[in-house]
Design an enzyme around this catalytic site. Structure first.
Site, PDB file in Angstrom:
ATOM      1  N   HIS A  77       0.848  -1.203   0.000  1.00  0.00           N
ATOM      2  CA  HIS A  77       0.000   0.000   0.000  1.00  0.00           C
ATOM      3  C   HIS A  77       0.886   1.257   0.000  1.00  0.00           C
ATOM      4  O   HIS A  77       0.615   2.222  -0.714  1.00  0.00           O
ATOM      5  CB  HIS A  77      -0.871   0.065   1.261  1.00  0.00           C
ATOM      6  N   LYS A 101     -17.234  -7.189   8.767  1.00  0.00           N
ATOM      7  CA  LYS A 101     -15.861  -7.704   8.775  1.00  0.00           C
ATOM      8  C   LYS A 101     -15.268  -7.654  10.172  1.00  0.00           C
ATOM      9  O   LYS A 101     -15.533  -6.733  10.935  1.00  0.00           O
ATOM     10  CB  LYS A 101     -14.995  -6.845   7.842  1.00  0.00           C
ATOM     11  N   ARG A 103      -1.789  -6.453  -8.258  1.00  0.00           N
ATOM     12  CA  ARG A 103      -0.656  -7.342  -7.994  1.00  0.00           C
ATOM     13  C   ARG A 103      -0.562  -8.484  -8.985  1.00  0.00           C
ATOM     14  O   ARG A 103       0.508  -8.953  -9.311  1.00  0.00           O
ATOM     15  CB  ARG A 103      -0.782  -7.955  -6.595  1.00  0.00           C
ATOM     16  N   SER A 154      -2.181  -7.735   3.251  1.00  0.00           N
ATOM     17  CA  SER A 154      -2.508  -7.566   4.674  1.00  0.00           C
ATOM     18  C   SER A 154      -2.826  -8.908   5.306  1.00  0.00           C
ATOM     19  O   SER A 154      -2.498  -9.143   6.478  1.00  0.00           O
ATOM     20  CB  SER A 154      -3.710  -6.627   4.837  1.00  0.00           C
TER      21      SER A 154
HETATM   22  P1  ADP Z   1      -9.437  -4.375   0.386  1.00  0.00           P
HETATM   23  O1  ADP Z   1     -10.196  -4.630   1.636  1.00  0.00           O
HETATM   24  O2  ADP Z   1     -10.104  -3.432  -0.577  1.00  0.00           O
HETATM   25  O3  ADP Z   1      -8.878  -5.608  -0.266  1.00  0.00           O
HETATM   26  P2  ADP Z   1      -6.717  -3.726   0.990  1.00  0.00           P
HETATM   27  O4  ADP Z   1      -6.327  -2.875   2.145  1.00  0.00           O
HETATM   28  O5  ADP Z   1      -6.304  -5.157   1.075  1.00  0.00           O
HETATM   29  O6  ADP Z   1      -8.249  -3.525   0.910  1.00  0.00           O
HETATM   30  O7  ADP Z   1      -6.195  -3.153  -0.397  1.00  0.00           O
HETATM   31  C1  ADP Z   1      -6.449  -1.865  -0.864  1.00  0.00           C
HETATM   32  C2  ADP Z   1      -5.824  -1.659  -2.244  1.00  0.00           C
HETATM   33  O8  ADP Z   1      -4.419  -1.887  -2.178  1.00  0.00           O
HETATM   34  C3  ADP Z   1      -6.319  -2.617  -3.327  1.00  0.00           C
HETATM   35  O9  ADP Z   1      -6.390  -1.909  -4.552  1.00  0.00           O
HETATM   36  C4  ADP Z   1      -5.227  -3.658  -3.426  1.00  0.00           C
HETATM   37  O10 ADP Z   1      -5.168  -4.248  -4.713  1.00  0.00           O
HETATM   38  C5  ADP Z   1      -4.015  -2.782  -3.183  1.00  0.00           C
HETATM   39  N1  ADP Z   1      -2.869  -3.551  -2.697  1.00  0.00           N
HETATM   40  C6  ADP Z   1      -2.814  -4.356  -1.628  1.00  0.00           C
HETATM   41  N2  ADP Z   1      -1.582  -4.902  -1.498  1.00  0.00           N
HETATM   42  C7  ADP Z   1      -0.832  -4.428  -2.537  1.00  0.00           C
HETATM   43  C8  ADP Z   1       0.511  -4.638  -2.988  1.00  0.00           C
HETATM   44  N3  ADP Z   1       1.348  -5.445  -2.352  1.00  0.00           N
HETATM   45  N4  ADP Z   1       0.913  -3.976  -4.112  1.00  0.00           N
HETATM   46  C9  ADP Z   1       0.053  -3.169  -4.766  1.00  0.00           C
HETATM   47  N5  ADP Z   1      -1.229  -2.939  -4.404  1.00  0.00           N
HETATM   48  C10 ADP Z   1      -1.669  -3.557  -3.313  1.00  0.00           C
END
Ligand code: ADP
Length: 151
Positions: free
Chosen positions: A17, A41, A90, A127
């Site tokens: 992120h 959630k 990703r 995450s």
């Molecule tokens: P969600 O609950 O929407 O999945 P996340 O916090 O997991 O929320 O992710 C938010 C955004 O960050 C999404 O667009 C996800 O694809 C992107 N994201 C998560 N991890 C990565 C990463 N390692 N590299 C690039 N983008 C990422």
């Protein structure tokens, strides 16, 4: 003013992120990192903690704002004069998932979704894997910004 929202759960924020947010700063006048609240959630970190981790990581970036929101992302955009939704990609699974959301959002409101491709060195980070590492007492510090502290 070009304003983008980067929506997500950020439970917790990872270096993946962090990389997307950092790289987006040059593209927009303001980047709003928006923590979506989903009553269904279960989170590892409280909303307060998740917000503080992000704020601390970007404390020297005046263009980055951190908020939380409920409801549709496009409604947040319309209310707050946000023209772009920022998402990270990703892998093909992310692409398929994000494509459906982006098309749905475009049906709902004239807001563009902008995708940034993950950096090679953070592409494997999620995450949910970070939470697994934390739960099992592994070294999570290489996967998250230093502002993420587990008590
Ligand atoms: P969600 O609950 O929407 O999945 P996340 O916090 O997991 O929320 O992710 C938010 C955004 O960050 C999404 O667009 C996800 O694809 C992107 N994201 C998560 N991890 C990565 C990463 N390692 N590299 C690039 N983008 C990422």
């Amino acid at each position: 003013m070009k304003r983008a929202i980067f929506p997500g759960s950020f439970d917790p924020i990872t270096l993946g992120h962090y990389d997307i947010i950092k790289r987006s700063i040059g593209l927009f006048d303001e980047v709003i990192v928006a923590i979506g609240i989903n009553a269904e959630k279960k989170y590892m970190f409280s909303l307060d903690e998740r917000q503080r981790f992000i704020e601390e990581a970007f404390k020297n970036e005046p263009k980055v704002k951190v908020v939380s929101y409920e409801g549709l992302t496009v409604d947040f955009c319309l209310k707050n004069n946000v023209q772009f939704i920022l998402r990270g990609l990703r892998n093909p699974a992310d692409f398929e998932f994000e494509k459906a959301i982006a098309h749905t959002n475009r049906d709902l409101a004239p807001i563009e979704t902008v995708f940034l491709l993950t950096s090679a060195d953070t592409s494997y980070i999620s995450s949910s894997i970070v939470r697994d590492v934390i739960r099992n007492n592994g070294d999570y510090t290489k996967l998250v910004p230093s502002s993420v502290i587990v008590k």
